[in-house]
Design a protein around this motif. Structure first.
Motif, mmCIF file in Angstrom:
data_model
loop_
_atom_site.group_PDB
_atom_site.id
_atom_site.type_symbol
_atom_site.label_atom_id
_atom_site.label_comp_id
_atom_site.label_asym_id
_atom_site.label_seq_id
_atom_site.Cartn_x
_atom_site.Cartn_y
_atom_site.Cartn_z
ATOM 1 N N UNK A 112 -3.781 -5.319 -5.882
ATOM 2 C CA UNK A 112 -4.394 -6.486 -5.248
ATOM 3 C C UNK A 112 -3.736 -6.853 -3.925
ATOM 4 N N UNK A 113 -2.414 -6.723 -3.835
ATOM 5 C CA UNK A 113 -1.720 -7.063 -2.599
ATOM 6 C C UNK A 113 -2.017 -6.042 -1.508
ATOM 7 N N UNK A 114 -2.191 -4.779 -1.883
ATOM 8 C CA UNK A 114 -2.530 -3.759 -0.890
ATOM 9 C C UNK A 114 -3.879 -4.053 -0.243
ATOM 10 N N UNK A 115 -4.804 -4.625 -0.996
ATOM 11 C CA UNK A 115 -6.121 -4.952 -0.454
ATOM 12 C C UNK A 115 -6.049 -6.060 0.595
ATOM 13 N N UNK A 116 -5.003 -6.891 0.538
ATOM 14 C CA UNK A 116 -4.843 -7.973 1.507
ATOM 15 C C UNK A 116 -4.237 -7.503 2.819
ATOM 16 N N UNK A 117 -3.601 -6.357 2.817
ATOM 17 C CA UNK A 117 -2.843 -5.942 3.985
ATOM 18 C C UNK A 117 -3.740 -5.449 5.107
ATOM 19 N N UNK A 118 -3.355 -5.720 6.358
ATOM 20 C CA UNK A 118 -4.139 -5.221 7.504
ATOM 21 C C UNK A 118 -3.957 -3.721 7.671
ATOM 22 N N UNK B 250 -2.556 -0.391 8.731
ATOM 23 C CA UNK B 250 -1.200 0.036 9.070
ATOM 24 C C UNK B 250 -1.050 1.508 8.745
ATOM 25 N N UNK B 251 -0.337 2.213 9.625
ATOM 26 C CA UNK B 251 -0.120 3.629 9.410
ATOM 27 C C UNK B 251 -1.432 4.390 9.305
ATOM 28 N N UNK B 252 -1.562 5.168 8.248
ATOM 29 C CA UNK B 252 -2.773 5.958 8.021
ATOM 30 C C UNK B 252 -3.773 5.250 7.123
ATOM 31 N N UNK B 253 -3.478 4.010 6.769
ATOM 32 C CA UNK B 253 -4.366 3.259 5.879
ATOM 33 C C UNK B 253 -5.318 2.415 6.719
ATOM 34 N N UNK B 254 -6.560 2.816 6.705
ATOM 35 C CA UNK B 254 -7.563 2.179 7.546
ATOM 36 C C UNK B 254 -8.176 0.970 6.848
ATOM 37 N N UNK B 255 -9.140 0.353 7.542
ATOM 38 C CA UNK B 255 -9.853 -0.797 6.995
ATOM 39 C C UNK B 255 -10.730 -0.361 5.824
ATOM 40 N N UNK B 256 -10.786 -1.193 4.788
ATOM 41 C CA UNK B 256 -11.567 -0.922 3.580
ATOM 42 C C UNK B 256 -11.101 0.385 2.918
ATOM 43 N N UNK B 257 -9.824 0.550 2.829
ATOM 44 C CA UNK B 257 -9.259 1.722 2.167
ATOM 45 C C UNK B 257 -9.518 1.622 0.659
ATOM 46 N N UNK B 258 -9.827 2.705 -0.018
ATOM 47 C CA UNK B 258 -10.200 2.659 -1.452
ATOM 48 C C UNK B 258 -8.991 2.482 -2.371
ATOM 49 N N UNK B 259 -8.356 1.320 -2.316
ATOM 50 C CA UNK B 259 -7.168 1.085 -3.138
ATOM 51 C C UNK B 259 -7.483 1.101 -4.624
ATOM 52 N N UNK C 52 0.813 -1.209 0.000
ATOM 53 C CA UNK C 52 0.000 0.000 0.000
ATOM 54 C C UNK C 52 0.845 1.258 0.000
ATOM 55 N N UNK C 53 1.932 1.259 0.772
ATOM 56 C CA UNK C 53 2.826 2.418 0.781
ATOM 57 C C UNK C 53 3.438 2.651 -0.596
ATOM 58 N N UNK C 54 3.871 1.570 -1.239
ATOM 59 C CA UNK C 54 4.478 1.708 -2.564
ATOM 60 C C UNK C 54 3.466 2.226 -3.581
ATOM 61 N N UNK C 55 2.232 1.726 -3.504
ATOM 62 C CA UNK C 55 1.193 2.189 -4.433
ATOM 63 C C UNK C 55 0.872 3.653 -4.194
ATOM 64 N N UNK C 56 0.825 4.051 -2.935
ATOM 65 C CA UNK C 56 0.547 5.433 -2.559
ATOM 66 C C UNK C 56 1.634 6.365 -3.118
ATOM 67 N N UNK C 57 2.888 5.988 -2.940
ATOM 68 C CA UNK C 57 4.004 6.804 -3.427
ATOM 69 C C UNK C 57 4.068 6.812 -4.953
ATOM 70 N N UNK C 58 3.685 5.699 -5.574
ATOM 71 C CA UNK C 58 3.696 5.626 -7.036
ATOM 72 C C UNK C 58 2.726 6.629 -7.638
#
Length: 463
Positions: A296-302, A304-313, A237-243
């Protein structure tokens, strides 16, 4: 005497040939050692470059080594080995196959492996019990039939039903949706079902055999997840966010370069070969593969940080698609600019060229400012400042340009310049869509209004 001289001549010739052979062997040996040394130096340099490009790769390698060391202890402890037997090695094998670079990828593969093993184990035990009803002679035939059914190409609808999974496991891997998400799980299902089903003919306690395989795989997955999450976690998720933020930055850099090099009053659109701003959009065009693998992998992650549950990846994929469309228009614009710098125009078209250049300058400048604002909002996770002022000024410039071109009879004499202006107008439309998509992301992800966070990021960028 003549015979003696002939003999000495032959002996001397033999010594000469021998020295020549030794010299050739020595030369070949030194050449081989030099090639080996060059290969080693090149390989070491390549490893050093990979480590410099992303130091997290070194951390990942150390984490894999740590996980393998921990899981190997289970193989060395006599009590555990006696309880699991030779199945203990499956824990080691699981760590090798499940450990991935990001937490999401490891979690995805680990759960797929556990669930596929569990389902395949139950079905294999059921197949064994059914085959036993056919007697000693019929049991291997029926078991072979079950194994064959797992491997054949079944009907596509069958793989969508859990109770029909054994009839089309292999064929399901050809379906794009299944291959993209569940390919590894289907592969493990085929492997586990085949191993347990075939082994059931020779193994006396099949339930114990299946239990050992499942528990060792579960232990391997657990060790992989604990190591991945607890030891310097790398989040997809962090990598996708920075990308996403980096792509918007690169689009803004292109427009800023266009404004500075091509559209200012004193700019001549001189030698643009090798200019960095004409190349930055290419990495945006090539970001789809990485983006599609991270989402898809970001959706699997619990959480973490500022990324809450059901984050709109998924919103990042929409934003990435719009960014690539904008980069595609920039590619066409870069080609036109490179062509424009070698073109000559009659004096009658000079005024129109200057007007178009001034308008393009305004469009590029304000569009770049809007993109910079959006790219700053994503890493700080704050609501983007209103970009209506910049976008309205860019839109007004585009409208004035269309009006000017529609009433000027010398348009055909400056067709290249008009194409540049038209492409900039298209880019402006793409940026408006990017702005809307970023605003939707901020709303769905509940970005905050934080002046302090934005100021801190600005200071870091300036440093």
């Amino acid at each position: 005497m003549e015979e003696s001289q002939a003999t000495e001549s032959r002996n001397g010739g033999g010594d000469s040939n021998g020295h020549s052979l030794v010299g050739n062997c020595r030369e070949w040996l030194w050449s081989a050692l030099e090639r080996l040394r060059c290969t080693g130096v090149g390989f070491t340099g390549e490893l050093a470059k990979i480590a410099r490009d992303d130091p997290r790769r070194v951390v990942y390698s150390l984490k894999v080594g740590l996980a393998l060391t921990v899981v190997s202890v289970f193989y060395y402890i006599t009590a555990l080995f006696d309880g699991w037997g030779s199945s203990t090695i499956w824990a080691v094998i699981t760590v090798v196959f499940v450990m991935e670079f990001t937490v999401g990828a490891t979690l995805c593969k680990g759960l797929h492996r556990v669930l596929a093993t569990l389902v395949a184990g139950f079905l294999a035990v059921g197949a064994h019990l059914a085959a036993q009803l056919c007697g000693e002679k019929g049991e291997p035939i029926l078991l072979g039939a079950f194994v064959f059914l797992v491997g054949i190409h079944g009907h596509t609808y069958a793989i969508q039903r859990l109770d029909s999974a054994t009839s089309a496991a292999t064929f399901s891997r050809f379906i794009p949706e299944v291959k993209a998400t569940y390919d590894y799980g289907v592969l493990i299902f085929i492997l586990t079902f085949t191993m347990v089903a075939v082994s059931s003919y020779r193994v006396e306690d099949l339930i114990e055999f299946a239990h050992q395989r499942f528990t060792t795989i579960a232990v391997g997955v657990a060790i992989s997840l604990i190591t991945t999450i607890c030891v310097f976690p790398i989040w997809a998720g962090d990598d996708l966010h920075k990308l996403a933020a980096g792509n918007l930055d690169k689009l803004a850099e292109f427009l800023e370069g266009m404004e500075y090099e091509c559209f200012r009053e004193n700019s001549t659109c001189g030698n643009l070969e090798g200019k960095a701003f004409l190349q930055v959009y290419k990495s945006v065009l090539n970001s789809k593969v990485r983006e599609d693998s991270l989402c898809p992998f970001a959706k699997w992650e619990p959480i973490h940080g500022q990324f809450r549950f059901r984050y709109p990846w998924s919103q990042y994929q929409e934003l990435g698609t719009l960014s690539r469309k904008c980069a595609s228009s920039m590619e066409a614009l870069a080609f036109c600019v490179m062509t424009l710098q070698t073109s000559q125009y009659p004096e009658a078209s000079l005024d129109l060229c200057l007007k178009i250049r001034a308008t393009c300058k305004a469009m590029s400048l304000h569009s770049a400012k809007a993109l910079r604002e959006l790219s700053l909002a994503i890493p700080t996770m704050t609501m983007p400042y209103p970009t209506n002022n910049d976008m309205s000024m860019a839109t007004k410039a585009a409208s004035d340009l269309r009006t000017e071109l529609s009433k000027d009879v010398t348009l055909m004499q400056v067709s290249h310049v008009a194409v540049v202006a038209s492409l900039l107008s298209d880019i402006l439309i793409q940026i408006e869509r990017i702005t809307e998509s970023t605003s939707n992301l901020a709303r769905l992800a509940r970005f905050k209004n934080s002046e302090r966070a934005r100021s801190a990021v600005v200071i870091n960028i300036e440093d």
